[in-house]
Design an enzyme around this catalytic site. Sequence first.
Site, PDB file in Angstrom:
ATOM      1  CB  CYS A   1       3.383 -31.070 -11.415  1.00  0.00           C
ATOM      2  SG  CYS A   1       2.548 -29.774 -10.483  1.00  0.00           S
TER       3      CYS A   1
ATOM      4  CB  SER B   1      -4.618  -4.567   5.506  1.00  0.00           C
ATOM      5  OG  SER B   1      -4.120  -3.850   4.427  1.00  0.00           O
TER       6      SER B   1
ATOM      7  CG  HIS C   1      -1.992  -1.039   1.142  1.00  0.00           C
ATOM      8  ND1 HIS C   1      -3.006  -0.997   0.216  1.00  0.00           N
ATOM      9  CD2 HIS C   1      -2.198  -2.174   1.863  1.00  0.00           C
ATOM     10  CE1 HIS C   1      -3.800  -2.043   0.371  1.00  0.00           C
ATOM     11  NE2 HIS C   1      -3.324  -2.782   1.362  1.00  0.00           N
TER      12      HIS C   1
ATOM     13  CB  ILE D   1       0.261  -7.235  12.423  1.00  0.00           C
ATOM     14  CG1 ILE D   1       1.041  -6.975  13.710  1.00  0.00           C
ATOM     15  CG2 ILE D   1       1.026  -6.688  11.208  1.00  0.00           C
ATOM     16  CD1 ILE D   1       1.253  -5.499  14.046  1.00  0.00           C
TER      17      ILE D   1
END
Lengths: 419, 484
Positions: free
Chosen positions: B442, B338, B49, B336
Amino acid sequence: MNKRLVDVLVIGAGPAGLAAAIAAKEDGIDNLLVLEREHNPGGILRQCIHNGFGLHRFKEELTGPEYAQRDIDKAKEMGIEIQTDTTVLSVDGENHLVTCVSSKHGVELIEAKSIILAMGCRERPRGALGTPGTRCAGIYSAGTAQKFVNLEGYMPGKRVVILGSGDIGLIMARRMTLQGAKVLACVELMPFSSGLNRNIVQCLNDYDIPLYLSHTVVDIKGRERLTGVTVAKVDANRQPIPGSEIEFDCDTLLLSVGLIPENELSEGAGVKLSPLTSGAEVDDVLQTNIPGVFACGNVLHVHDLVDHVSNESFKAGHAAAAYAKGLLERGETIAVRDGDGVRGTVPQFIRKGVSEEVDLMFRPSGVFRGATCIVTCGDKEIARKKAMIFTPGEMAVVKLKPEIVAALDGPVTVKIERS
Amino acid sequence: MADILIIGAGVTGCAVARVLSRYEANITVIDRGADIAEGASKANSGIVHAGFDAKPGTLKAKLNVDGAKMYPALCEELGVPYSQPGALVIGFTEEDRATLENLVRQAELNDVPGCRLVEREEILKMEPNTNPEVLCALYAPTSGLTSPYEMTFALADHAAVNGVKFELGEEVQGVAKGSDGKWHVTTSKGERVCDILVNCAGVGSANIHNMMNSETLQIIDRRGQYYLMDRMAKLPFTMTMFQCPTKMGKGVLVSPTVHGNLLLGPSAEDIPDELDTSTTADGLKFVLDKSRLTWPQASPRGTITNFSGIRAHEAKGDFVIGAVKDQENAYETVGIESPGLSAAPAIGEMLGTQIAEEMGLAKKAEIVPAIKRRKPFHEMNTEERAAAVAENPLYGNLVCRCEVVTEAEIRDAIRRPVGATTIDGVKRRTRAGMGRCQGGFCSPRVAEILCEELGISMLEVTKCGGESKLLVSSIHDAMKKEGC
Ligand SMILES: Cc1cc2nc3c(=O)[nH]c(=O)nc-3n(C[C@H](O)[C@H](O)[C@H](O)COP(=O)(O)OP(=O)(O)OC[C@H]3O[C@@H](n4cnc5c(N)ncnc54)[C@H](O)[C@@H]3O)c2cc1C
Ligand SMILES: Cc1cc2nc3c(=O)[nH]c(=O)nc-3n(C[C@H](O)[C@H](O)[C@H](O)COP(=O)(O)OP(=O)(O)OC[C@H]3O[C@@H](n4cnc5c(N)ncnc54)[C@H](O)[C@@H]3O)c2cc1C
């Protein structure tokens, strides 16, 4: 970096690539190379250890590996070079230049007069469905489970629900049952199965595995390993009907929800793809919009019978040989269009004025009982085929006779009429 | 030497560990996940940001802006993908315009360069696929993109080469100060004793805080669900397209990822279970409906996968970072959410330096200054590829066809300082299995390579640790038992 020149280059050594290479060699192309990413040729057939292959072509019932072996042996006998463990990374369509890599030869550039695309297809994964729930272990596409069971010798689970009624899912329902797992249900969104009828009978009915048509999985549970799924009935718009939920306590969810031609290389080469088949648009000799680039097998459109794959691919191989020798004219073409009840007819074009037999192949867009497929050119009917049933699970084929093809003077339409 | 225990191997814990690894100390990072970055750090929007969104004067604002400034150089140093396409925050009403004008003012106060209001005509010129009903937008040229888990792996690897130990699959259940003055930490595997405790436990951070302090904190678990779309020939947007922020967060965005996919999301729902990262029909519908406001053509076609991540929202709203009040030798990062990814490098410097100073840790004479990662095969040109195979033939064995990942890279991912031990671990480090077939082709081969590298059997291979086993039994063993 090595650079090699060849007359015909085939990408993929599945049944399509092998048949195409054999046809090209028969026509006198000696400078011929087949590239295959896996360690062994044979393609997806290597893991299809059930039988039912080859009824049309060899008039006997072979297993997948047996069917593939016949072509592998023939290719060896003819001295066709198959370079395995080699992945094609890109195709430059304009310059007919292919880049591939292997640990043995490093990065190689190959220039080819004709290129045949025969990369097969891949399975649609869970993400494409948008099914909510957790993202735990125990969710496999049916082909991945088939590889684990048949090639590696491991069972991915004990209590299984299968979403989608495609052939691989049906085959795996039987395979997992025979191996001691409990298959609780096969759940299909549509009101009809997308698999071959014989597989419904031999893989589900014979083992009392219930098929839930017009149902889908609406929730997936389990933090680490799958612990259950919720199945619900869907309405005519395929939306889940609240209150119709059934809970299944299972550790495995297999997805058999469709195959998608593997066309990254084709797209990169500039090959024009059809939104209906997700494969190349081709003419009656399987040539794409790029001169000298051909496509056949599952990379062109998803087949259910390998016999059809081989047939189609022989044609591509012969045409690629002719192109390499400068013998294939590319003149005007006539468009082939889908009419009512028909989806994704291949080929999309027929060369004007040629007098060769053409197979029109397509998927019916729904289930039609006792119906007739009618092919017209202008107001004129040029072919028809009756069938007990047309269903999306089985590719339909209608033949146009050489004299009919020679006389075509305008767009051709394929449709299904209910009687 | 002091024993430091960091709880939580997300981007925050790893950033702190990396800064502390410059000092003389025995540092261990533990996490309940089977791999690092198993919490919010693997499932977020991946936006670095610009910093206009956070309220001026908050820690969020300061650390976001500082962190974002560090990103370009740090990504270069650690070999993490980063790009700076810029962002638009679009508005449709006069009310939105007022919000956006306020954001422009905030941007100035927060010292975010280059932000300005743009009108419809300019928006449609910049991003022609924007909903034409758009009125105006905030343009933020410094908004960036990164790969959040790759950033976390790289921080961890760099910490590890400078001596930090990582212990995974171990959950902290209790924390108490012993009579010896040390921290005694009860975990799912036993007891750990350390001198200095650092709590970076994401959604679990308030719990751990509350074990040490009667002034409690509260984390609200706020889930965000996403659609991730396949790479396409041409992405509809080159920039990150935000909508006007609401009190639940920054709203639904439509953005390219740093790897060239398209991301739609996130939703914002408060949930009772901090580990419930499932997706729901309602949540996904919400994301799609909201995305259409930005991009009317949004549809689920081309979806590769859906996923969700959980924001650790602290009830009071700001980051809580520093020494734990009324406790000695304890530090924490709580709440914690964004812009935590953007802020992580700055949080690492701030808290790491604070701990080192207050605890009197000595600087190491020498450290490994950077870890250089090799360019992925996928991004190499033909000459580079040829050179790579010539040097290591395993570059010639392609394992993941969708994302073009080679055997050499998969083995390297397992051998990294903090290497992959699971299918998901290989996937996040190499992209094998992240493409349109989602590992269908895979995963069997990746499982085999994991077995060879780790000396385990196929039946022990997991998707993401714990009971997430891939396979349940061996057919050959069963046949042998039955005497076939
Ligand atoms: C589970 C299952 C059950 C089936 N059951 C029946 C049945 O009962 N009866 C029947 O008649 N048919 C059956 N079929 C259909 C038939 O097997 C397939 O239609 C046929 O195998 C398709 O052949 P192909 O060569 O086009 O593709 P494939 O067999 O997929 O071969 C493609 C080859 O190309 C290679 N390749 C791809 N990309 C590259 C690249 N970039 N570089 C190098 N090599 C590449 C691949 O490795 C592969 O070997 C079944 C198919 C499946 C999957
Ligand atoms: C939906 C969403 C979108 C976001 N978008 C952005 C964005 O675009 N840009 C941005 O800057 N930020 C964004 N964020 C915020 C960013 O993702 C987080 O701030 C950041 O990842 C937090 O890192 P962390 O290390 O603090 O937490 P985490 O990554 O959650 O790490 C905490 C770790 O602690 C471990 N743990 C917890 N409890 C215990 C315990 N008791 N014992 C042992 N281990 C424990 C967990 O397993 C976890 O690994 C977003 C977040 C979400 C959820």
